[in-house]
Design a protein around this motif. Structure first.
Motif, short mmCIF file in Angstrom:
data_model
loop_
_atom_site.label_atom_id
_atom_site.label_comp_id
_atom_site.label_asym_id
_atom_site.label_seq_id
_atom_site.Cartn_x
_atom_site.Cartn_y
_atom_site.Cartn_z
N LEU A 1 0.83 -1.21 0.00
CA LEU A 1 0.00 0.00 0.00
C LEU A 1 0.86 1.26 0.00
CD1 LEU A 1 -2.83 -1.08 2.45
CD2 LEU A 1 -3.18 -0.18 0.15
N LEU B 1 -6.13 4.80 -6.55
CA LEU B 1 -5.62 6.15 -6.29
C LEU B 1 -6.71 7.19 -6.55
CD1 LEU B 1 -2.05 5.75 -7.79
CD2 LEU B 1 -2.65 6.02 -5.38
N ILE C 1 2.20 1.83 -3.43
CA ILE C 1 1.19 2.28 -4.38
C ILE C 1 0.83 3.74 -4.13
CG2 ILE C 1 -1.26 2.00 -4.96
CD1 ILE C 1 -0.69 -1.06 -4.76
N VAL D 1 -7.36 -2.57 -4.57
CA VAL D 1 -6.08 -1.85 -4.63
C VAL D 1 -5.27 -2.32 -5.84
CG1 VAL D 1 -3.96 -1.33 -3.36
CG2 VAL D 1 -6.12 -1.59 -2.14
N ALA D 2 -5.53 -3.57 -6.27
CA ALA D 2 -4.78 -4.10 -7.41
C ALA D 2 -5.01 -3.27 -8.67
CB ALA D 2 -5.16 -5.56 -7.65
N VAL E 1 -4.57 -0.20 -9.58
CA VAL E 1 -3.87 0.90 -8.92
C VAL E 1 -4.48 2.26 -9.22
CG1 VAL E 1 -1.66 2.11 -8.73
CG2 VAL E 1 -1.72 -0.39 -8.74
N ASP E 2 -4.74 2.52 -10.50
CA ASP E 2 -5.25 3.85 -10.86
C ASP E 2 -6.62 4.11 -10.26
OD1 ASP E 2 -2.99 4.66 -12.24
OD2 ASP E 2 -3.60 3.57 -14.05
#
Lengths: 213, 415
Positions: A16, A117, A19, A110-111, A113-114
Motif C-alpha cells: 500500500l 488512487l 502504491i 487496490v490491485a 492501482v489507478d
C-alpha cells in the motif's frame, strides 16, 4: 497529499505504501495497531487516513472504530477503510454522519492501482466511495422496488452508489454524459429521491435509500 | 488377616439346604455370624455420624459451623458406607457403586450445597440410621442366638451351679434358630445395604446425561475455536498474500512502461508470494482434513505423519476404514501426541500401534523419551476433549525417565 496508513500485515503495508507513493501521496506514518493509529490520527499535518478494519489488539473492527472516532473529533476528516471482506452493516456505520469524504473498499480493489488512487483522491476531496460489493449487497436486499428500474438504470444506480460522477459513469458504460444525466433523473423520479446536483449528496441519497433508512 | 481369609470370610452367602448338618455348613454359619457381628458393631460409628449429621443440618447455614463440620462428617460417612458397600458387595457377589454427584471440582465451602442436592448422600444418611437401629437389631440376632448358649456352657463348666446347666438346656432352641436364620438374615442385611447404598438406574442415567451434556458443550466449544482458527489462518495467510500479489501486479502494470526493471522485480515478488499463498492454503486444508486421511484412511495418514517427523517413528496401525469423524478425531489425537513427543520428550524413537476389534479402536502412541508427560497439559487435555465427543478415553502412562505411553480408545461400531 499526506496520508496515515494503518495495516497490520507487513506485506500489505509495504504494498500500500508503494502504491500510494507511486500515486504521489506521501505516507507520513504507517502503523500496525489501533493505539498507534489513534496517536497518528491526532496529527494536524495529514489529509487522509487509509485504514484496515482489522487491527491488533483484538483483530475485530478497530479500524472502523478509529474512523468513527476521528470523524467525531474532526468532522468530515477523509478516511478510506480497507477490508478483506465488506459488510453492509459497517458501511452504514461509516455513512451514518452523512457528511461524505468516506470510503469503504475491498483490499482487492487496490490491485487496480489507478482506480484505487482515484478513490483515495475522491475521498480526500469530500466524495463517497463504496465498494461495488457493498452496493450489490444493498441492491439485492432492496431488489423488489428496484424492479421498477430498467437494467440500464440499475447499472447507473449501482455506479452512482459507488460514488462515481456522471462523467465517470458515462466513461464506464460507454455512453454520453447527457444520456447518464437522463438516466439519473429517471432513477431519482422513480425512487422518490431528492434531486441533488452535488455528486456526494446524490450518492448519499441513493445509499440512504438503498440502506432503507 | 490375609486376602485369602477375607475372601473366605466374605464369600458370597448361599442359602442352600439348611436341613443338612455338615461341617462345612457349620463353618459357613460361624463365619456369617462373625460378619453379622461386624455389621452390628458398625452401629457405633453409624450412630455417631448420624447424630453429627443432624448437628450439621441444625447448625448448617446459620452459623457456618455446620458447613465446617460437614467437611469432616460427609467424607467420613462416605468412607464408612464405602466399607459397607465393599462387604455387602462381596456377600452378594456383585459390585455396589455409590453414584455420588460430583463435588470434587468445586470449592470446599460450596461442596455442602452439592451434597445437599445429591440423593446418594441422603441415602447415606438414611443408611446411618438404619445401621444404628433396625439393621443393628437384625445383625445382633445371629450373634445373640449363638453366644447365649455358649455363655451358659462356659458358665456351667467354670462356675458350679445347676442353674447354668438348666439354662443351657433351655437355650437349645436358640441354637436351632441360629442355624436357620443366620444365612437369610446376613443376606437380607446385604440386600438392604445394596438398596440403600447402590446407585439407582435413574442416577446412572442422570450422570450419563450430565457427562454427555458436558462433552457436547466441550465439543461445540472446540469446534467453534477450530472454525475461528481456520478463519484467522485464511485471513492472515492466503487472503493477505493474494491481496498483496494483486497490489504488486497492479503496481507493476502501472510501472511497466516507465520503469520496466522495477516492474519485473514486483512481478517476481508477486510470483513468490503466490507460492507462499498456496502453501498457506495447503496447510489450512491439512489442518481441516488432511487429504491423505481422506484417501488412505487412518493407517495411511498416520504413516504419512510419521514420515514427516524428526524423530524416527515406527507405525503398526492395522485398522480398516472407519467413519470419517472417528478417523479425523483419532488422526488429530495421534498428531497431537506425536507433536508432544517431538516438542518435549527428547526421544530417540517413537512408535504408534493401532488395532480395531470391530467394536473399539485402540491406539497407543509411545516414545522412549524422558517421560513426565502431564495428562492435564493443554495438548493432552485437548486430545481427551476431542475423543470425549465419541465417548473415547485417553490414558497417559509417563513415569519420570520414560517411556511415555498414551493409550487412546474410541468406541466405534459401524466400520
Amino acid at each position: 497529499m499526506r496520508a496515515v496508513l494503518a495495516e497490520d500485515q507487513a506485506l500489505l503495508r509495504v504494498g500500500l505504501t508503494r502504491i500510494l507513493e507511486a500515486g504521489g501521496i506521501e505516507v507520513v506514518e504507517a502503523v500496525d495497531n489501533a493505539p498507534s493509529l489513534a496517536r497518528a490520527l491526532a496529527r494536524e499535518d495529514i489529509d487522509i487516513a487509509v485504514v484496515d478494519v482489522r487491527l491488533p489488539p483484538t483483530h475485530t473492527t478497530e479500524g472502523l472504530e478509529a474512523a468513527t472516532a476521528v470523524r467525531e473529533a474532526r468532522p468530515a476528516f477523509p478516511v478510506l477503510v480497507l477490508s478483506q471482506w465488506v459488510e453492509p452493516l459497517y458501511a452504514r456505520q461509516l455513512l451514518a454522519g452523512g457528511e461524505g469524504s468516506i470510503g469503504y473498499l475491498l483490499k482487492d480493489r487496490v490491485a487496480d492501482v489507478d482506480a484505487f488512487l482515484a478513490a483515495v483522491r475522491q475521498v480526500a476531496d469530500g466524495g463517497t466511495v463504496l465498494d461495488p460489493e457493498v452496493v450489490a449487497a444493498l441492491v439485492s436486499a432492496r431488489s423488489r422496488p428496484l424492479d421498477r428500474l430498467t437494467d440500464r438504470e440499475r447499472e447507473v444506480l449501482t455506479l452512482m452508489a459507488e460514488g462515481r460522477s456522471n462523467a465517470a459513469i458515462a466513461a464506464r458504460l460507454v455512453v454520453t454524459e447527457k444520456a447518464v444525466g437522463k438516466h439519473t433523473n429517471n432513477i431519482f423520479a422513480k425512487l422518490d429521491l431528492p434531486q441533488a446536483s452535488d455528486d456526494n449528496r446524490r450518492v448519499l441519497a441513493v445509499l440512504a435509500w438503498l440502506d432503507g433508512r | 488377616m490375609t486376602d485369602f481369609t477375607t475372601m473366605q470370610i466374605l464369600a458370597p452367602v448361599r442359602l442352600g439346604r439348611p436341613f443338612e448338618l455338615t461341617a462345612d455348613g457349620l463353618l459357613d454359619r460361624l463365619r456369617l455370624t462373625l460378619v453379622s457381628a461386624a455389621y452390628a458393631a458398625s452401629f457405633v460409628p453409624s450412630l455417631a455420624l448420624a447424630i453429627l449429621t443432624v448437628l450439621c443440618l441444625a447448625l448448617g447455614p446459620a452459623l457456618g459451623l455446620g458447613i465446617l463440620l460437614a467437611q469432616a462428617v460427609v467424607p467420613a460417612t462416605a468412607g464408612l458406607t464405602a466399607l459397607h458397600r465393599r462387604v455387602s458387595g462381596r456377600l452378594l457377589d456383585e459390585e455396589i457403586t455409590p453414584g455420588y454427584a460430583r463435588s470434587g471440582e468445586v470449592a470446599a465451602l460450596v461442596r455442602p450445597v452439592r451434597w445437599m442436592r445429591d440423593p446418594a448422600r441422603w441415602r447415606n444418611v438414611g443408611f446411618l440410621w438404619f445401621s444404628a437401629s433396625g439393621g443393628f437389631a437384625m445383625s445382633l440376632l445371629p450373634v445373640a442366638l449363638l453366644t447365649l448358649p455358649v455363655t451358659w456352657l462356659i458358665l456351667a463348666v467354670t462356675a458350679s451351679g445347676w442353674i447354668w446347666l438348666l439354662l443351657l438346656v433351655l437355650s437349645g432352641p436358640a441354637l436351632v434358630a441360629w442355624w436357620f436364620v443366620t444365612p437369610p438374615l446376613v443376606r437380607a442385611r446385604a440386600l438392604a445395604e445394596r438398596a440403600m447404598l447402590g446407585d439407582s438406574r435413574v442416577t446412572r442415567l442422570e450422570q450419563r446425561v450430565e457427562q454427555v451434556e458436558e462433552s457436547r458443550a466441550e465439543t461445540l466449544d472446540h469446534n467453534a475455536a477450530e472454525v475461528r482458527r481456520i478463519e484467522r489462518d485464511l485471513h492472515d495467510g492466503a487472503q493477505a498474500r493474494i491481496a498483496s500479489v494483486g497490489m504488486n501486479v497492479g503496481l507493476a502494470e502501472k510501472l511497466v512502461r516507465t520503469d520496466p526493471d522495477a516492474a519485473a522485480a514486483l512481478l517476481r515478488e508477486a510470483r513468490e508470494t503466490t507460492m507462499d499463498a498456496l502453501d498457506d492454503l495447503r496447510s489450512v486444508v491439512r489442518g481441516i482434513h488432511p487429504p491423505v486421511l481422506a484417501d488412505r484412511g487412518l493407517a495411511g495418514a498416520v504413516q504419512a505423519l510419521a514420515l514427516a517427523l524428526p524423530v524416527p517413528t515406527s507405525v503398526a496401525v492395522e485398522v480398516p476404514r472407519l467413519p470419517a469423524p472417528v478417523e479425523s478425531a483419532a488422526y488429530f489425537a495421534v498428531a497431537e501426541c506425536l507433536a508432544n513427543t517431538v516438542k518435549h520428550a527428547a526421544a530417540s524413537r517413537a512408535w504408534v500401534t493401532g488395532r480395531y476389534d470391530g467394536d473399539r479402536l485402540r491406539i497407543t502412541v509411545g516414545d522412549d523419551g524422558r517421560g513426565g508427560a502431564d495428562a492435564t497439559g493443554s495438548g493432552l487435555a485437548g486430545v481427551a476433549r476431542r475423543l470425549d465427543a465419541f465417548d473415547g478415553d485417553v490414558r497417559v502412562l509417563s513415569p519420570a525417565g520414560g517411556p511415555t505411553l498414551v493409550e487412546l480408545e474410541v468406541p466405534c461400531r459401524t466400520a
